[in-house]
Design a protein around this motif. Structure first.
Motif, PDB file in Angstrom:
ATOM      1  N   SER A 104       0.821  -1.208   0.000  1.00 52.27           N
ATOM      2  CA  SER A 104       0.000   0.000   0.000  1.00 52.27           C
ATOM      3  C   SER A 104       0.855   1.258   0.000  1.00 52.27           C
ATOM      4  O   SER A 104       1.833   1.366   0.745  1.00 52.27           O
ATOM      5  CB  SER A 104      -0.932   0.010   1.215  1.00 52.27           C
ATOM      6  OG  SER A 104      -1.657   1.222   1.272  1.00 52.27           O
ATOM      7  N   GLU A 105       0.463   2.206  -0.840  1.00 57.24           N
ATOM      8  CA  GLU A 105       1.104   3.517  -0.863  1.00 57.24           C
ATOM      9  C   GLU A 105       0.239   4.554  -0.150  1.00 57.24           C
ATOM     10  O   GLU A 105       0.547   5.753  -0.189  1.00 57.24           O
ATOM     11  CB  GLU A 105       1.356   3.952  -2.308  1.00 57.24           C
ATOM     12  CG  GLU A 105       2.268   3.007  -3.089  1.00 57.24           C
ATOM     13  CD  GLU A 105       2.449   3.435  -4.518  1.00 57.24           C
ATOM     14  OE1 GLU A 105       2.892   4.576  -4.751  1.00 57.24           O
ATOM     15  OE2 GLU A 105       2.134   2.636  -5.430  1.00 57.24           O
ATOM     16  N   VAL A 106      -0.822   4.091   0.500  1.00 57.50           N
ATOM     17  CA  VAL A 106      -1.709   4.967   1.247  1.00 57.50           C
ATOM     18  C   VAL A 106      -1.424   4.760   2.732  1.00 57.50           C
ATOM     19  O   VAL A 106      -1.514   3.640   3.238  1.00 57.50           O
ATOM     20  CB  VAL A 106      -3.189   4.661   0.936  1.00 57.50           C
ATOM     21  CG1 VAL A 106      -4.098   5.625   1.691  1.00 57.50           C
ATOM     22  CG2 VAL A 106      -3.443   4.747  -0.566  1.00 57.50           C
ATOM     23  N   LYS A 107      -1.089   5.807   3.417  1.00 54.21           N
ATOM     24  CA  LYS A 107      -0.748   5.707   4.832  1.00 54.21           C
ATOM     25  C   LYS A 107      -1.978   5.946   5.695  1.00 54.21           C
ATOM     26  O   LYS A 107      -2.727   6.896   5.487  1.00 54.21           O
ATOM     27  CB  LYS A 107       0.341   6.723   5.200  1.00 54.21           C
ATOM     28  CG  LYS A 107       1.602   6.601   4.336  1.00 54.21           C
ATOM     29  CD  LYS A 107       2.194   5.196   4.400  1.00 54.21           C
ATOM     30  CE  LYS A 107       3.433   5.079   3.523  1.00 54.21           C
ATOM     31  NZ  LYS A 107       3.953   3.688   3.509  1.00 54.21           N
ATOM     32  N   GLY A 108      -2.174   5.048   6.649  1.00 56.85           N
ATOM     33  CA  GLY A 108      -3.269   5.198   7.589  1.00 56.85           C
ATOM     34  C   GLY A 108      -2.774   5.716   8.924  1.00 56.85           C
ATOM     35  O   GLY A 108      -1.574   5.757   9.202  1.00 56.85           O
ATOM     36  N   LYS A 109      -3.729   6.100   9.742  1.00 54.10           N
ATOM     37  CA  LYS A 109      -3.408   6.588  11.085  1.00 54.10           C
ATOM     38  C   LYS A 109      -4.308   5.883  12.072  1.00 54.10           C
ATOM     39  O   LYS A 109      -5.534   5.958  11.967  1.00 54.10           O
ATOM     40  CB  LYS A 109      -3.617   8.099  11.164  1.00 54.10           C
ATOM     41  CG  LYS A 109      -3.219   8.684  12.523  1.00 54.10           C
ATOM     42  CD  LYS A 109      -3.381  10.198  12.536  1.00 54.10           C
ATOM     43  CE  LYS A 109      -2.951  10.766  13.880  1.00 54.10           C
ATOM     44  NZ  LYS A 109      -3.103  12.254  13.921  1.00 54.10           N
ATOM     45  N   ASP A 110      -3.680   5.143  12.989  1.00 54.52           N
ATOM     46  CA  ASP A 110      -4.424   4.362  13.983  1.00 54.52           C
ATOM     47  C   ASP A 110      -5.413   3.404  13.315  1.00 54.52           C
ATOM     48  O   ASP A 110      -6.531   3.204  13.802  1.00 54.52           O
ATOM     49  CB  ASP A 110      -5.168   5.297  14.956  1.00 54.52           C
ATOM     50  CG  ASP A 110      -4.231   6.207  15.724  1.00 54.52           C
ATOM     51  OD1 ASP A 110      -3.105   5.762  16.032  1.00 54.52           O
ATOM     52  OD2 ASP A 110      -4.617   7.356  16.015  1.00 54.52           O
TER      53      ASP A 110
END
Length: 335
Positions: free
Chosen positions: A94-100
């Motif tokens: 994935s090149e999409v960063k998540g948060k928590d």
């Protein structure tokens, strides 16, 4: 591909069938689909019914040829892209960063999740999707979606509906039985479909990432999927499928039509039926009804002759002619 779009305009005879019903409306009488025009009721088989069974042909074709299928795509689930997209977002690629654990999708992310969906499943690619996530699924922001690469019209009878009803009984072990009434129809139907083959494996959101050249499937992958879709459509036309066929298999009759190939945008099509309108001296409608359009093939053939660099028309008059026309289409497209 030499041609990027194909349309199908056709007439097909179906008799003694119940391929599409609207339900029972709280009674024990199964009501057929109908289209009302100018006070006349015409028999109809919805495009969704045809589309479903084309996909049911496509799944085993894809499996036999080793084309990718996700579990949800193979099962023809409406939400077929959601699990694939969630797996991509939380996966190592994935090149999409998540948060928590929460992913906030921005428009710039759509080319990336679309690429993952295209690579994962032939049905998701060809059939399109709308991945509307619930708040509990921890995916927010832009909604990933893709339009289907093919469109199907209703099959509409050329003449007012001929519907017969017959009564049946469902017997139970206790000796009781329930009566129900089933319909049976017969008609010659006009149908249209359009297949935008050039969109297969093409990432519609690539324009949001102009610096990337790896968002589309390879040319070979796109050709393989296009060939599979043509085969699925040929199978349906040769052996139409719909609802209630286990004991109500339709008797097929005439089959004629024309395949139209285009390398100039969506392939044009012409309906084998038309709505006739007549007016009085004041312009008020007097007659509104559906009738056959005997000119539909000639009109498309004339267009192909007028623009031979853009279009090609392949006519057929029977089952063998249909098979030959599809073979000619495959060769012309370069499949």
């Amino acid at each position: 591909m030499n041609y990027t779009s194909l349309s199908i305009s056709f007439r097909i005879g179906l008799a003694f069938h119940a391929m599409n019903n609207e339900g029972s409306s709280g009674t024990n009488v199964m009501e057929p689909r109908r289209i009302s025009v100018g006070g006349h009721n015409y028999d109809g088989i919805s495009g969704e019914m045809v589309r479903r069974h084309v996909f049911e042909n496509l799944v085993p074709i894809a499996k036999a040829r080793g084309l990718p299928l996700s579990p949800d795509g193979e099962g023809l689930l409406p939400d077929r892209a959601k699990r694939v997209i969630k797996a991509y977002l939380s996966g190592p690629a994935s090149e999409v960063k998540g948060k928590d654990g929460v992913f906030e999708l921005e428009p710039a992310h759509l080319p990336l999740v679309t690429k993952a969906a295209l690579e994962s499943c032939t049905i998701t690619d060809i059939g399109g999707y709308l991945a509307a996530f619930e708040s509990s699924e921890k995916v927010k922001g832009a909604t990933p979606k893709r339009d289907s690469v093919f469109d199907v019209g209703w099959l509409i009878s050329e003449e007012p509906a001929v519907v017969e009803f017959s009564q049946h009984a469902a017997y139970r072990p206790d000796g009781q039985h329930n009566l129900f009434t089933q319909n049976m129809r017969a008609a010659v139907y006009g149908g249209v479909a359009r297949l935008d083959l050039g969109r297969i494996g093409y990432n519609d959101w690539a324009w949001l990432a102009p610096d990337r050249n790896d968002l589309h499937l390879s040319d070979e992958q796109r050709r393989q999927r296009a060939a599979a879709l043509l085969d699925a459509w040929e199978q349906w036309l040769l052996s139409p499928a719909g609802a209630k066929q286990a004991g109500w298999l339709q008797h097929t009759g005439q089959l004629e039509g024309v395949l139209m190939l285009s390398n100039f945008g969506p392939a044009p099509f012409r309906s084998p039926i038309e709505v006739e309108l007549r007016y009085d001296a004041e312009g008020n409608p007097l007659v509104e009804r559906i009738k056959p359009n005997p000119r539909y093939r000639a009109e498309l053939a004339t267009l192909a002759e007028a623009k031979p660099g853009r279009y090609r028309a392949l006519e057929f008059d029977d089952l063998a002619g249909l098979a030959k026309a599809f073979d000619q289409a495959r060769a012309a497209i370069g499949l």
